[in-house]
Design a protein around this motif. Structure first.
Motif, PDB file in Angstrom:
ATOM      1  N   ALA A  63      56.447  21.215  52.295  1.00 13.68           N
ATOM      2  CA  ALA A  63      56.695  21.986  53.884  1.00 13.68           C
ATOM      3  C   ALA A  63      56.072  22.865  54.907  1.00 13.68           C
ATOM      4  O   ALA A  63      55.785  23.935  54.174  1.00 13.68           O
ATOM      5  CB  ALA A  63      57.803  21.952  54.150  1.00 13.68           C
ATOM      6  N   ARG A  64      55.393  22.094  55.856  1.00 13.73           N
ATOM      7  CA  ARG A  64      54.087  23.509  56.284  1.00 13.73           C
ATOM      8  C   ARG A  64      55.943  24.426  57.342  1.00 13.73           C
ATOM      9  O   ARG A  64      57.523  23.948  57.028  1.00 13.73           O
ATOM     10  CB  ARG A  64      54.113  22.772  57.629  1.00 13.73           C
ATOM     11  N   LEU A  65      55.284  25.054  56.939  1.00  7.28           N
ATOM     12  CA  LEU A  65      56.975  26.523  57.484  1.00  7.28           C
ATOM     13  C   LEU A  65      57.089  26.445  59.188  1.00  7.28           C
ATOM     14  O   LEU A  65      56.238  26.219  59.964  1.00  7.28           O
ATOM     15  CB  LEU A  65      56.160  27.718  57.361  1.00  7.28           C
ATOM     16  N   GLY A  66      57.547  26.412  59.475  1.00 11.11           N
ATOM     17  CA  GLY A  66      58.307  26.438  60.671  1.00 11.11           C
ATOM     18  C   GLY A  66      59.032  24.507  60.702  1.00 11.11           C
ATOM     19  O   GLY A  66      59.213  24.465  62.316  1.00 11.11           O
ATOM     20  N   THR A  67      58.652  23.954  59.923  1.00  9.25           N
ATOM     21  CA  THR A  67      59.676  22.715  60.129  1.00  9.25           C
ATOM     22  C   THR A  67      61.053  23.014  60.446  1.00  9.25           C
ATOM     23  O   THR A  67      61.698  23.483  59.806  1.00  9.25           O
ATOM     24  CB  THR A  67      59.067  21.817  59.097  1.00  9.25           C
ATOM     25  N   SER A  68      61.243  21.945  61.480  1.00  8.74           N
ATOM     26  CA  SER A  68      63.178  22.245  61.561  1.00  8.74           C
ATOM     27  C   SER A  68      64.244  21.233  60.496  1.00  8.74           C
ATOM     28  O   SER A  68      63.712  20.059  59.361  1.00  8.74           O
ATOM     29  CB  SER A  68      63.200  21.026  62.155  1.00  8.74           C
ATOM     30  N   ILE A  69      64.431  21.803  59.827  1.00  9.03           N
ATOM     31  CA  ILE A  69      65.758  21.380  58.734  1.00  9.03           C
ATOM     32  C   ILE A  69      65.961  19.859  59.252  1.00  9.03           C
ATOM     33  O   ILE A  69      66.426  19.053  58.144  1.00  9.03           O
ATOM     34  CB  ILE A  69      66.657  22.382  58.755  1.00  9.03           C
ATOM     35  N   ALA A  70      66.622  19.672  60.289  1.00  9.49           N
ATOM     36  CA  ALA A  70      66.888  18.293  60.456  1.00  9.49           C
ATOM     37  C   ALA A  70      65.891  17.490  60.266  1.00  9.49           C
ATOM     38  O   ALA A  70      66.229  16.798  59.227  1.00  9.49           O
ATOM     39  CB  ALA A  70      67.009  18.305  62.236  1.00  9.49           C
ATOM     40  N   ASP A  71      64.517  17.923  60.372  1.00  9.02           N
ATOM     41  CA  ASP A  71      63.944  16.283  60.138  1.00  9.02           C
ATOM     42  C   ASP A  71      63.312  16.845  58.007  1.00  9.02           C
ATOM     43  O   ASP A  71      63.242  15.481  57.690  1.00  9.02           O
ATOM     44  CB  ASP A  71      62.235  17.835  60.140  1.00  9.02           C
ATOM     45  N   LEU A  72      63.407  17.678  58.075  1.00 11.88           N
ATOM     46  CA  LEU A  72      63.599  17.707  56.232  1.00 11.88           C
ATOM     47  C   LEU A  72      64.578  16.830  55.453  1.00 11.88           C
ATOM     48  O   LEU A  72      64.244  16.428  54.569  1.00 11.88           O
ATOM     49  CB  LEU A  72      62.944  18.913  55.702  1.00 11.88           C
ATOM     50  N   LEU A  73      65.222  17.332  56.462  1.00  9.59           N
ATOM     51  CA  LEU A  73      66.707  16.655  55.482  1.00  9.59           C
ATOM     52  C   LEU A  73      66.962  15.218  55.336  1.00  9.59           C
ATOM     53  O   LEU A  73      67.519  14.355  55.169  1.00  9.59           O
ATOM     54  CB  LEU A  73      68.056  17.101  56.186  1.00  9.59           C
ATOM     55  N   ARG A  74      66.336  14.549  56.746  1.00  9.13           N
ATOM     56  CA  ARG A  74      65.631  12.777  57.350  1.00  9.13           C
ATOM     57  C   ARG A  74      65.218  12.972  56.156  1.00  9.13           C
ATOM     58  O   ARG A  74      65.842  11.493  55.260  1.00  9.13           O
ATOM     59  CB  ARG A  74      65.703  13.012  58.116  1.00  9.13           C
ATOM     60  N   LEU A  75      63.908  13.477  55.198  1.00 10.00           N
ATOM     61  CA  LEU A  75      63.551  12.949  54.648  1.00 10.00           C
ATOM     62  C   LEU A  75      64.282  12.318  53.300  1.00 10.00           C
ATOM     63  O   LEU A  75      63.700  11.513  52.333  1.00 10.00           O
ATOM     64  CB  LEU A  75      61.927  13.974  53.960  1.00 10.00           C
ATOM     65  N   ALA A  76      65.095  13.147  52.821  1.00  7.75           N
ATOM     66  CA  ALA A  76      65.776  12.972  51.701  1.00  7.75           C
ATOM     67  C   ALA A  76      67.722  12.288  52.003  1.00  7.75           C
ATOM     68  O   ALA A  76      68.092  11.719  50.915  1.00  7.75           O
ATOM     69  CB  ALA A  76      67.055  14.677  51.206  1.00  7.75           C
ATOM     70  N   ALA A  77      66.963  11.712  52.967  1.00 12.88           N
ATOM     71  CA  ALA A  77      67.939  10.990  53.072  1.00 12.88           C
ATOM     72  C   ALA A  77      69.728  10.870  53.064  1.00 12.88           C
ATOM     73  O   ALA A  77      70.346  10.898  52.385  1.00 12.88           O
ATOM     74  CB  ALA A  77      68.157   9.598  52.524  1.00 12.88           C
ATOM     75  N   PRO A  78      70.448  11.550  54.612  1.00 12.76           N
ATOM     76  CA  PRO A  78      71.774  12.398  54.444  1.00 12.76           C
ATOM     77  C   PRO A  78      72.468  10.702  53.873  1.00 12.76           C
ATOM     78  O   PRO A  78      72.183   9.919  54.504  1.00 12.76           O
ATOM     79  CB  PRO A  78      71.949  12.825  55.866  1.00 12.76           C
ATOM     80  N   ALA A  79      73.293  11.127  53.453  1.00 16.13           N
ATOM     81  CA  ALA A  79      74.510  10.150  53.106  1.00 16.13           C
ATOM     82  C   ALA A  79      75.301   9.607  54.367  1.00 16.13           C
ATOM     83  O   ALA A  79      75.862  10.228  55.894  1.00 16.13           O
ATOM     84  CB  ALA A  79      75.277  10.769  52.202  1.00 16.13           C
ATOM     85  N   PRO A  80      75.500   8.064  55.176  1.00 15.21           N
ATOM     86  CA  PRO A  80      76.045   7.737  55.877  1.00 15.21           C
ATOM     87  C   PRO A  80      78.045   8.669  56.349  1.00 15.21           C
ATOM     88  O   PRO A  80      77.903   8.586  57.575  1.00 15.21           O
ATOM     89  CB  PRO A  80      76.543   6.288  55.462  1.00 15.21           C
ATOM     90  N   THR A  81      78.377   9.301  55.000  1.00 18.45           N
ATOM     91  CA  THR A  81      80.000   9.698  54.633  1.00 18.45           C
ATOM     92  C   THR A  81      79.136  11.485  55.924  1.00 18.45           C
ATOM     93  O   THR A  81      80.355  11.956  56.415  1.00 18.45           O
ATOM     94  CB  THR A  81      80.114  10.705  54.236  1.00 18.45           C
ATOM     95  N   GLY A  82      77.793  11.088  55.921  1.00 23.36           N
ATOM     96  CA  GLY A  82      77.477  13.020  57.078  1.00 23.36           C
ATOM     97  C   GLY A  82      77.972  14.075  55.731  1.00 23.36           C
ATOM     98  O   GLY A  82      77.823  14.144  54.515  1.00 23.36           O
ATOM     99  N   ILE A  83      77.689  15.276  56.428  1.00 20.46           N
ATOM    100  CA  ILE A  83      76.570  16.188  55.498  1.00 20.46           C
ATOM    101  C   ILE A  83      78.525  16.904  55.429  1.00 20.46           C
ATOM    102  O   ILE A  83      78.704  17.684  57.079  1.00 20.46           O
ATOM    103  CB  ILE A  83      75.858  17.032  55.884  1.00 20.46           C
TER     104      ILE A  83
END
Ligand code: SF4
Ligand code: SF4
Length: 1004
Positions: A345-365
């Motif tokens: 990932a490019r530095l400065g990328t939002s953590i939220a954007d990266l987590l979306r790539l890993a498909a967060p579970a519907p139950t949440g983090i």
């Protein structure tokens, strides 16, 4: 932390001996592996993310780049808001020895440079550069690619690491360029690639090694070329078999590539048993080399340099492809993610954007952790950027993260000590931290704790030991910071004290010089006075030379004494405060005592200098007065105008001194500061001097007035006053007129301001008017007499003027000549004395001119006093010249025999050589008066020039003071305002003096 999650799982402990035995079975050629103390075996959970390939994350819409992504000084922004930047472009430069630059990680426009929250355990904000992506463009600004990097100088390669912003990706972000220079101070024989990656869940290094093994080998070669190790060891845990295979294949391929030079160093992959924290720098060094890094020491201290796989790959990209560090591999893992994997990932990328790539579970983090479960920290928000040291984002589900257990009392089981890889005593450190006994915690090597969490992990009492250690470390850091600040403040204070002492010493030296000069001057005047007693003609010279020490000198001595007194009081006060406070060290007290002693010595010195000057002044004054009286009585005429003027000047100076001392006394009484008794003594002394000056002036004035009728009768019985006398009377009238105006002005100023001695000033005005009336009367009488003489007398005087040597008429004309002759003629001894007096007066004028010029240039000193002094000296000079010229003329007119006999009918003088027959005597007399007039005119012109210069100098000094005041800070404003007042007064006085001189010039 999520230690409770891990502790819920069963772990197995493997002895180091077992592990070593296992590895020794791999073959005889396998390098030997050692062991370190303690360690644990938590569940690895690496399979969650190490099965998917490493992929590149999509370009982010926006990046937030903190300026402090590394250890050391933050970078300095180089871009402005609205500026377009390319990928890899430098946007913030490093500053300081340990720092790293920051580069744009996408192509776009800078939209903000502002504080934003950064991913740090403190949760604080830091300055960030925000770049918004420009469409789908990814336009690069690379550095020069060095595929054949072996041709480059080592310094160039190191500079490349610095320019590319490469920092350690596995720890705190230490700049790699600084690490590459370690050879300058240490002998390095081993380069280690820390591929252990022992922390659970994290697989970023594993995937990097599996995906880019060739890049890693080349990166290690680059680093080895910089530090020159004998061997390169790749330490990797045995739970990464794919990475081991990939690396070994890459090494074989490298060795088989005959296009490249053979490897200089031994390069080996060393598989170590899985045990947490074998990825700790010191622990891996122990595992691979059996060397122990000393307490508070560095790996370089034992000849080792350690790098992380991500860092080594960044080195290879920077050198071979000219790519700055703008991206990194991040593990997206945890039970709350449906598609855990690793992304570049490019530095400065939002953590939220990266987590979306890993498909967060519907139950949440349930909890988001940056780093691993052992050493990472919980993030309160996913609206944060990834930085150069972000290796893992761990998203835990509610099920996998039970609530932290309640802390129980320590049961002293000692399990923490057994688990500690740093061989510390965690239980003791816990007690010291809890009791805030930080000095004892330091004594027990708290600084060596790597915060691995192994102790917390094994603690049956659920004590969050690492939290206590972090708290204690923070407090110790704060205390050290405060101690450093205090030390700096102390240095500043001592430096200031030293500077003040130096300045005081310099001032004291100048004071001493002035005192010595004044003493010499007083002694010289006293000598001159003694010499002048021998002749009556030299009496007036003595009167001029034996004047008391100038008021400016006395004033300077008094000021010096007062300053020394204040300095002593200050020093005593500081000493008392230090003694009473009880916080100062013995050396500080000793210094303050030394200051008091020095101040006392200075005060004694200042007092003795003042006493000497005062005595010299007092002894000189009677001599001057006596000389003046002698002069008057001997010649039988009024005291010369110059003497009267000098006495008036002395009276005015004494009057000013009284006022000043009274003012100083009043100020001291109002403020309660200063030596009031000393000031009272000064006032009494000044008043005594004023009384004496007034008495002297009165006596001289009376003598002058009693002599005046005689002179008037002489004039009346004689012929008409000569033209030169008329002119002198006119000048006297003009001077008296100016004196009246000046006195009236002073009276008006005093009346307007309500300050000053108004009755005394009124008396001065009356006195000045009386003098003016007298001067006008004298002038009128002389003018009338001259007119009468011109109408009645044409014979005898005309005959004398015609130079008749044998006149037959001995009537009126003869008596006129005889009346003038005894007074005008002078013996040669008198002429010599008068010449000496003229020379002395001339020297006095020059000295006064120099003093005035110095004071005008520096803006210091009482310009008015000096101008008065100069005017007096010039008057004395004029008077001396007039007396000398008159004596010389009389000597030429009357032969010595006639003067001695007092004959009524003198013989006609012989024509002077070069004169032309008839009229030669009259010509001589006329020439002498012309010389006198020329001398007066010359002196007046000189004075005019001097006063003009003084006015210009005073103007310059005033401008300078005003400019200084306009730029002054609060501390100096008061002092400079006083200086501006003083320079303005000096300027006013200088202009008044110029007006007076101009009036005299006009009258002439
Ligand atoms: S492991 Fe926990 S309970 Fe045991 S001695 Fe250490 S701190 Fe105390
Ligand atoms: S956290 Fe510190 S004290 Fe605890 S085991 Fe690790 S190194 Fe030892």
């Amino acid at each position: 932390m999520v230690l409770s999650l891990l502790k819920s799982m069963v772990t197995s402990s493997r002895s180091a001996a077992t592990a070593e035995a296992e590895h020794s079975q791999k073959g005889q050629g396998a390098p030997r592996v050692f062991d370190f103390h303690g360690g644990i075996h938590p569940p690895e959970h690496k399979a969650l993310s190490n099965r998917a390939p490493l992929v590149a994350a999509p370009l982010p819409r926006e990046v937030v780049l903190p300026l402090s992504q590394h250890i050391g000084a933050p970078a300095q922004p180089l871009v402005e808001i609205g500026q377009r930047v390319k990928t890899g472009e430098l946007i913030a430069r490093a500053q300081g020895m340990i720092s790293a630059p920051v580069h744009a990680s996408i192509t776009g426009v800078v939209t903000a440079i502002e504080p934003r929250q950064i991913p740090h355990v403190s949760g604080l904000e830091d300055l960030c550069i925000v770049i918004e992506r420009e469409g789908e463009i990814d336009e690069w600004a690379r550095l020069e690619a060095w595929r054949d990097w072996r041709q480059q100088e080592a310094q160039d390669l190191i500079q490349r690491l610095q320019d590319a912003g490469v920092v350690g990706q596995g720890g705190a972000g230490f700049p790699s360029a600084v690490k590459a220079r370690v050879r300058e101070r240490h002998a390095i024989d081993t380069l280690i690639l820390n591929a252990a990656e022992c922390e659970p869940y994290i697989t970023a290094d594993d995937l990097t090694m599996r995906t880019h093994p060739e890049a890693l080998i080349e990166g290690l070669e680059i680093l080895a070329s910089l530090i020159g190790p004998e061997c390169i060891l790749i330490g990797i845990e045995d739970n990464k078999p794919e990475a081991v295979i990939a690396l070994e294949q890459a090494i074989r391929a490298r060795r088989a590539d005959k296009r490249l030079p053979p490897l200089d160093s031994r390069l080996e992959v060393v598989v170590v048993p899985t045990k947490y924290p074998s990825g700790g720098e010191k622990q891996l060094i122990k595992l691979l080399t059996d060397r122990e890094v000393p307490s508070r020491g560095l790996p370089a201290d034992v000849g080792v340099v350690v790098h992380n796989p991500g860092t080594v790959r960044a080195v290879q990209r920077a050198v071979c492809f000219g790519e700055p560090m703008i991206s990194r591999v991040v593990t997206l893992t945890g039970e709350a993610l449906q598609h855990p994997h690793n992304v570049e990932a490019r530095l400065g990328t939002s953590i939220a954007d990266l987590l979306r790539l890993a498909a967060p579970a519907p139950t949440g983090i349930a909890r988001l952790v940056m780093g691993g479960p052992m050493m990472g920290f919980t993030l309160e928000s996913d609206a944060l950027p990834i930085i150069k040291t972000t290796n893992c984002l761990l998203a835990s589900s509610p099920e996998s993260l039970p609530a932290p257990a309640v802390e129980q009392p320590c049961i002293r089981c000692g399990m923490c000590e057994q688990a500690c890889p740093a061989e510390l005593l965690p239980q003791q450190l816990y007690w010291f931290s809890k009791a805030r006994e930080f000095d004892k915690a330091e004594l027990y090597n708290l600084a060596d704790c790597i915060e691995c969490g192994a102790c917390s992990y094994v603690c049956p009492s659920q004590i969050p030991l690492v939290q206590y250690y972090r708290f204690a470390k923070g407090e110790i850091r704060s205390a050290q910071h405060e101690a450093r600040k205090s030390e700096r403040a102390r240095h500043r204070f001592e430096f200031k004290q030293a500077r003040m002492a130096r300045e005081e010493a310099e001032k004291e030296a100048k004071r001493q010089q002035r005192a010595q000069a004044a003493q010499k001057s007083a002694a010289a005047r006293a000598d001159a006075s003694a010499a002048a007693d021998t002749t009556s003609a030299s009496a007036s010279t003595a009167a001029a030379a034996a004047q008391p020490a100038p008021a400016t000198d006395i004033k300077a001595f008094k000021t010096a004494r007062a300053a020394a007194n204040i300095a002593l009081k200050k020093a005593e006060k500081a000493l008392k405060a230090a003694q009473d406070g009880g916080e100062s060290s013995e050396s500080d007290i000793a210094k303050l005592e030394a200051n008091v002693t020095a101040a006392k010595a200075k005060l004694a010195s200042a007092e003795s200098a003042l006493k000497a000057a005062s005595e010299a002044s007092e002894s000189a004054a009677p001599a001057a007065a006596g000389a003046s009286t002698a002069s008057s009585s001997t010649t039988g005429t009024a005291a010369p105008a110059a003497d009267l003027k000098a006495l008036k000047t002395a009276r005015a100076a004494a009057n000013i001194a009284v006022k000043k001392t009274e003012k100083a006394l009043k100020t001291a009484q109002d403020s309660g500061e200063g030596d009031i008794s000393a000031l009272e003594t000064s006032v009494a002394e000044a008043k005594a001097r004023l009384a004496k000056a007034e008495a002297d002036l009165k006596a001289a004035s009376e003598a002058s007035e009693s002599a005046a009728p005689a002179a008037a009768s002489t004039s009346a019985t004689g012929a008409a006053a000569p033209a030169a006398d008329l002119k002198a009377l006119k000048t006297a009238r003009a001077a008296a007129n100016i004196a009246v105006k000046k006195a009236e002005k002073a009276l008006k100023t005093a009346q307007d301001s309500g300050e000053g001695d108004i009755p005394a000033l009124e008396a001065s005005v009356t006195e000045a008017k009386t003098r003016l009336a007298k001067a006008e009367g004298d002038l009128k009488a002389a003018t009338d007499a001259a007119g009468a003489a011109q109408g009645a007398d044409k014979g005898p005087v005309a005959s004398a003027a015609a130079g008749s040597a044998q006149t037959t008429d001995t009537g009126a004309a003869g008596s006129t000549v005889n009346a003038a002759a005894p007074a005008a003629a002078a013996p040669s001894a008198d002429i010599k004395a008068l010449k000496t007096a003229r020379a002395a007066a001339n020297i006095a004028v020059k000295k006064a001119e120099k003093a005035l010029a110095r004071a005008s240039e520096s803006g210091e000193g009482d310009i008015e006093d000096l101008q008065t002094l100069l005017a007096t000296a010039q008057e004395n000079l004029r008077a001396a010249e007039v007396r000398l010229n008159s004596a010389q003329a009389g000597s030429t007119e009357a032969p010595p025999a006639a003067k001695a006999a007092g004959e009524l009918i003198p013989e006609a003088p012989k024509p002077a050589a070069g004169s032309v027959g008839r009229g030669s005597m009259a010509s001589n007399v006329t020439l002498s008066q012309a010389e006198i007039e020329a001398s007066r005119a010359e002196n007046l012109a000189k004075r005019h020039k001097q006063v003009s210069i003084a006015v210009k100098a005073a103007e310059a000094a005033h401008r300078k003071a005003e400019a200084a005041l306009s730029e002054a800070d609060d501390e100096n404003r008061q002092r400079l305002a006083t200086k501006v007042d003083r320079t303005r007064r000096n300027l006013e006085h200088a202009r008044e003096s110029l007006a007076e001189v101009q009036a005299l010039v006009d009258a002439q």
